[in-house]
Design an enzyme around this catalytic site. Structure first.
Site, PDB file in Angstrom:
ATOM      1  N   HIS A   1      40.890  32.359  44.031  1.00  0.00           N
ATOM      2  CA  HIS A   1      40.140  33.504  44.559  1.00  0.00           C
ATOM      3  C   HIS A   1      41.153  34.371  45.305  1.00  0.00           C
ATOM      4  O   HIS A   1      41.203  34.372  46.526  1.00  0.00           O
ATOM      5  CB  HIS A   1      39.046  32.982  45.499  1.00  0.00           C
ATOM      6  CG  HIS A   1      38.036  34.014  45.898  1.00  0.00           C
ATOM      7  ND1 HIS A   1      37.365  33.968  47.095  1.00  0.00           N
ATOM      8  CD2 HIS A   1      37.558  35.109  45.252  1.00  0.00           C
ATOM      9  CE1 HIS A   1      36.518  34.996  47.164  1.00  0.00           C
ATOM     10  NE2 HIS A   1      36.622  35.693  46.067  1.00  0.00           N
TER      11      HIS A   1
ATOM     12  N   CYS B   1      36.548  39.614  53.682  1.00  0.00           N
ATOM     13  CA  CYS B   1      37.591  39.514  54.701  1.00  0.00           C
ATOM     14  C   CYS B   1      38.783  40.420  54.405  1.00  0.00           C
ATOM     15  O   CYS B   1      39.913  40.133  54.784  1.00  0.00           O
ATOM     16  CB  CYS B   1      38.058  38.070  54.849  1.00  0.00           C
ATOM     17  SG  CYS B   1      36.796  36.979  55.518  1.00  0.00           S
ATOM     18  N   GLY B   2      38.541  41.506  53.682  1.00  0.00           N
ATOM     19  CA  GLY B   2      39.601  42.504  53.504  1.00  0.00           C
ATOM     20  C   GLY B   2      40.539  42.246  52.338  1.00  0.00           C
ATOM     21  O   GLY B   2      41.642  42.788  52.304  1.00  0.00           O
ATOM     22  N   LYS B   3      40.120  41.463  51.370  1.00  0.00           N
ATOM     23  CA  LYS B   3      40.996  41.149  50.237  1.00  0.00           C
ATOM     24  C   LYS B   3      41.307  42.402  49.411  1.00  0.00           C
ATOM     25  O   LYS B   3      42.444  42.610  48.998  1.00  0.00           O
ATOM     26  CB  LYS B   3      40.315  40.077  49.375  1.00  0.00           C
ATOM     27  CG  LYS B   3      41.232  39.381  48.383  1.00  0.00           C
ATOM     28  CD  LYS B   3      40.792  37.922  48.101  1.00  0.00           C
ATOM     29  CE  LYS B   3      39.336  37.766  47.738  1.00  0.00           C
ATOM     30  NZ  LYS B   3      38.967  38.344  46.466  1.00  0.00           N
ATOM     31  N   THR B   4      40.294  43.228  49.181  1.00  0.00           N
ATOM     32  CA  THR B   4      40.498  44.442  48.382  1.00  0.00           C
ATOM     33  C   THR B   4      41.465  45.391  49.100  1.00  0.00           C
ATOM     34  O   THR B   4      42.397  45.925  48.498  1.00  0.00           O
ATOM     35  CB  THR B   4      39.151  45.137  48.108  1.00  0.00           C
ATOM     36  OG1 THR B   4      38.292  44.198  47.453  1.00  0.00           O
ATOM     37  CG2 THR B   4      39.312  46.363  47.233  1.00  0.00           C
TER      38      THR B   4
ATOM     39  N   ASN C   1      26.829  44.395  52.302  1.00  0.00           N
ATOM     40  CA  ASN C   1      27.458  43.920  51.055  1.00  0.00           C
ATOM     41  C   ASN C   1      27.318  44.955  49.923  1.00  0.00           C
ATOM     42  O   ASN C   1      27.439  44.617  48.749  1.00  0.00           O
ATOM     43  CB  ASN C   1      26.864  42.570  50.633  1.00  0.00           C
ATOM     44  CG  ASN C   1      27.695  41.866  49.562  1.00  0.00           C
ATOM     45  OD1 ASN C   1      28.923  41.942  49.556  1.00  0.00           O
ATOM     46  ND2 ASN C   1      27.024  41.178  48.636  1.00  0.00           N
TER      47      ASN C   1
HETATM   48  C1  SPV Z   1      32.766  37.812  46.393  1.00  0.00           C
HETATM   49  O1  SPV Z   1      31.726  37.781  47.062  1.00  0.00           O
HETATM   50  O2  SPV Z   1      33.725  37.053  46.595  1.00  0.00           O
HETATM   51  C2  SPV Z   1      32.889  38.784  45.307  1.00  0.00           C
HETATM   52  C3  SPV Z   1      31.707  39.358  44.759  1.00  0.00           C
HETATM   53  O3  SPV Z   1      33.977  38.996  44.851  1.00  0.00           O
HETATM   54  S1  SPV Z   1      30.788  38.195  43.918  1.00  0.00           S
HETATM   55  O4  SPV Z   1      30.778  38.561  42.498  1.00  0.00           O
HETATM   56  O5  SPV Z   1      29.466  38.234  44.482  1.00  0.00           O
HETATM   57  O6  SPV Z   1      31.361  36.881  44.073  1.00  0.00           O
HETATM   58 MN    MN Z   2      35.388  37.415  45.476  1.00  0.00          MN
END
Ligand code: SPV
Ligand code: MN
Length: 645
Positions: free
Chosen positions: A269, A293-296, A402
């Site tokens: 992940h 947690c700011g990954k993007t 979200n």
């Molecule tokens: C996450 O929540 O880690 C996401 C979106 O990247 S989901 O598709 O809901 O997992």
């Molecule tokens: Mn994710």
């Protein structure tokens, strides 16, 4: 252990199609000549049986084989508007999709791994015995697509031909899900057979929103049939619950890494991004962080952004760690995305050019999407996932925390499309692990050994976020991947230790912790809230880039190597033109020994509850703890980095 193809294959048991002859007959009856002709291009019998059983089970009025062509994409987009799953926004190419108010994140309590007797399932996951899930699917999914069109698409989770890419079939009655699938994944209709032959496996996903009513949400289910690598999803639309090519298949990919390619592959992940160092050199990072947690944001800080959510990793013959991004798009949290913190993404969201699906934001009177923290003054009124919203509704946020945006990564200014398409994969030199930790770990620290790096991943803790419905408190989030790991934590730890410890990996990456959630309150600062800003991550990644190439020295501490003040000060100035007072450095990098020891104790106690955990993890904890206690005896409970040089 996990045995594949064990127990009743629920999809075929409910569909009832057992032979390829029966499958072909069904296609003849159910598909019009155009789509029959399309499906004729797929010859893999196992795949055809999956599709036939999905048709037999769901009984759609019509079947649409999505080839990924521009024309097909346009048809699905148009159907989504006609059906009302999406609505147009003011800007061309932008649409809004609302999920039901009860379906705004992953439904943790309604998500299950289907298990066979004696099968180990992670202590951090929910599971259901096979016969129970079988009964549910039989009761609720038979005929669920009556009156609807079923879409069938063939995708590759990664560049076609890459070692760790895995093909997948997405079947859904939702145009929103299929539209999202096209933005996020590589349609590989023409290559599907060859890819299945190369990889020796594929994943299958069957989803239907049903009537899409709030009253049905309690019976929504998200099932992962690990034995048959098939997911089932019902009575919901939130992409994390329905577009199971994403997290449903990430869960299967984790199984593959743990049980089919143990010590050779990992399924993480993690974002993937490149940083440009001195003389234009590119250094690629992969980084784990729990959802929300700011990954993007971190991923887009790189000069060569590749992906923001998932990484399929393997050890290449030249001894390097390689990764591919199974995705080509972003399904990113939009709250607090604004010009200051996310300039590239904001450009896609506020200027014409990109195709974007906004979900669960507010749409104002002018058809403009709005969200908390977008940097504009509050609108007077609008419509959000709960209905009409006005400025006077104090305490009711304009958008769901979200809320998300879905778009192709290539729309983002710093995306490196060629790198994301390379079947050779990307050489990963740095891996970071982060969580939301307000009071214990410094902004960056580098593991002194591979095992110590694995221990950083094993020890992630984080505050619950809106990505998961019903989650609360501070939770353990080993490798930020536990929501997606079905196997036991012990097996997962072994997979990590044996991957990074594999002697074939002769060019080991730097493994580091990353934490930008320390607060003034926890560190005796005189300000409020976060110690530092979102954009400081340019510096943290920049320092790691230099460290990886031996261009800066570090200070040794019992928990790992930390930066020197002068190197950071220089980087703050160069990268973000910001002053970095030594007093701030001292607050951020002092070792608060009691906190760190308590953190280790908590981790150790949690891991001791699992069966058969490798002693290598405990050896790391013990060594660090002994070092910390000796340091405390010598220098006191709070040790400044300057005292360690
Ligand atoms: C996450 O929540 O880690 C996401 C979106 O990247 S989901 O598709 O809901 O997992
Ligand atoms: Mn994710």
């Amino acid at each position: 252990m996990l045995e594949f193809k064990k127990g009743v294959d629920i999809l075929s048991a409910v569909g009832g199609i057992m032979t390829i002859g029966e499958a072909r007959n069904l296609f003849e009856q159910q598909l019009d000549s155009e789509h029959l002709g399309r499906l004729a291009l797929i010859t893999n019998e196992e795949a055809l049986l999956k599709v036939a059983n999905a048709i037999a089970m769901c009984a759609p009025d019509r079947v649409y084989v999505h080839t990924g062509s521009e024309e097909d994409c346009a048809i699905v987009r148009r159907m989504s508007l006609e059906k009302g799953e999406e609505k147009k926004l003011a800007m061309t190419g932008h649409t809004i999709h609302f999920d039901l108010p009860e379906d705004q994140g992953r439904m943790v309590d309604q998500t299950f791994y289907i298990y066979n007797e004696d099968e180990q399932v992670s202590s951090l996951a929910k599971k259901e015995p096979r016969d129970q899930s079988h009964a549910y699917v039989r009761e609720h999914m038979r005929g669920i697509m009556q009156g609807k069109t079923m879409f069938v698409g063939f995708y590759s989770r990664g560049p076609v031909g890459a070692k760790a890419s895995i093909p997948a079939i997405e079947i859904s009655s939702s145009t929103y899900v299929m539209h999202s699938a096209e933005l996020l994944y590589r349609n590989c209709f023409a290559d599907f057979d060859a890819e299945v032959a190369r990889r020796g496996e594929f994943f299958t996903n069957v989803h239907s929103e049903g009537p899409n009513r709030s009253e049905d949400v309690p019976k929504a289910r998200i099932y992962m049939d690990r034995s048959w690598q098939t997911t089932f999803s019902t009575f919901c639309t939130y992409a994390g619950n329905t577009l199971l090519m994403k997290k449903g298949n990430h869960r299967f990919a984790s199984d593959c890494a743990m049980y089919k390619h143990h010590g050779e592959e990992l399924s993480e992940h993690m974002f993937i991004t490149g940083m440009t160092g001195p003389d234009g050199r590119k250094t690629y990072f992969a980084g784990a962080a729990p959802s929300g947690c700011g990954k993007t944001t971190t991923a887009m800080v790189g000069s060569d952004f590749v992906g923001d959510d998932l990484a399929q990793m393997w050890i290449e013959q030249d001894g390097t760690l390689r990764a591919v991004n199974p995705e080509i798009g972003i399904f990113g949290i939009i709250e607090d995305v604004n010009l200051e913190g996310d300039p590239y993404l904001m450009k896609c969201l506020r200027q014409p050019g990109a195709e974007v699906i906004f979900s669960n934001v507010l749409v104002d009177e002018h058809g403009k999407p709005r969200w908390t923290g977008d940097g504009d003054p509050l609108p007077e009124k609008g419509v959000n996932y709960q209905g009409q919203w006005t400025k006077e509704m104090t305490g009711v946020p304009l958008s769901h925390p979200n809320s998300r945006c879905t778009l192709k990564a290539e729309a983002v200014g710093n995306h490196n499309k060629a790198v994301n398409a390379d079947p050779n994969g990307i050489v990963i030199k740095v891996i970071t692990y982060s969580g939301r930790d307000s009071n214990t770990m410094p902004p960056i620290w580098v593991a002194k050994s591979m095992d110590a790096g694995v221990a950083i991943g094993a020890s992630i803790v984080s505050k619950a976020t809106a990505a998961e419905i019903g989650a609360s408190g501070v939770n353990r989030q080993p490798w930020a991947n536990t929501p997606f790991v079905a196997g036991s934590m012990t097996d997962y730890l072994d997979a990590q230790l044996n991957f990074y410890g594999n002697e074939k990996m002769t060019r080991k990456p730097v493994l580091a912790g990353l934490n930008y959630f320390l607060t003034h309150e926890a560190r005796g600062g005189n300000g409020k809230g976060l110690l530092g800003e979102k954009k400081d991550v340019h510096v943290w990644l920049g320092w790691l880039e230099l460290y990886t190439h031996g261009d800066v020295q570090a200070i040794e501490t019992p928990i790992g190597m930390i930066p020197k003040y002068e190197d950071l000060e220089k980087l703050f100035n160069e990268k973000i033109n910001k002053e970095y007072p030594e007093s701030l450095y001292t607050m951020q990098f002092s070792l608060y020994i009691d906190n760190v020891v308590a953190r280790i104790d908590l981790q150790e106690a949690a891991w001791r509850k699992e069966q058969g955990v490798s002693g290598r993890l405990f050896a790391v904890y013990e060594e660090q703890k002994a070092g910390l206690l000796a340091l405390k005896a010598a220098k006191g409970a709070i040790v400044k980095p300057q005292e360690l040089r």
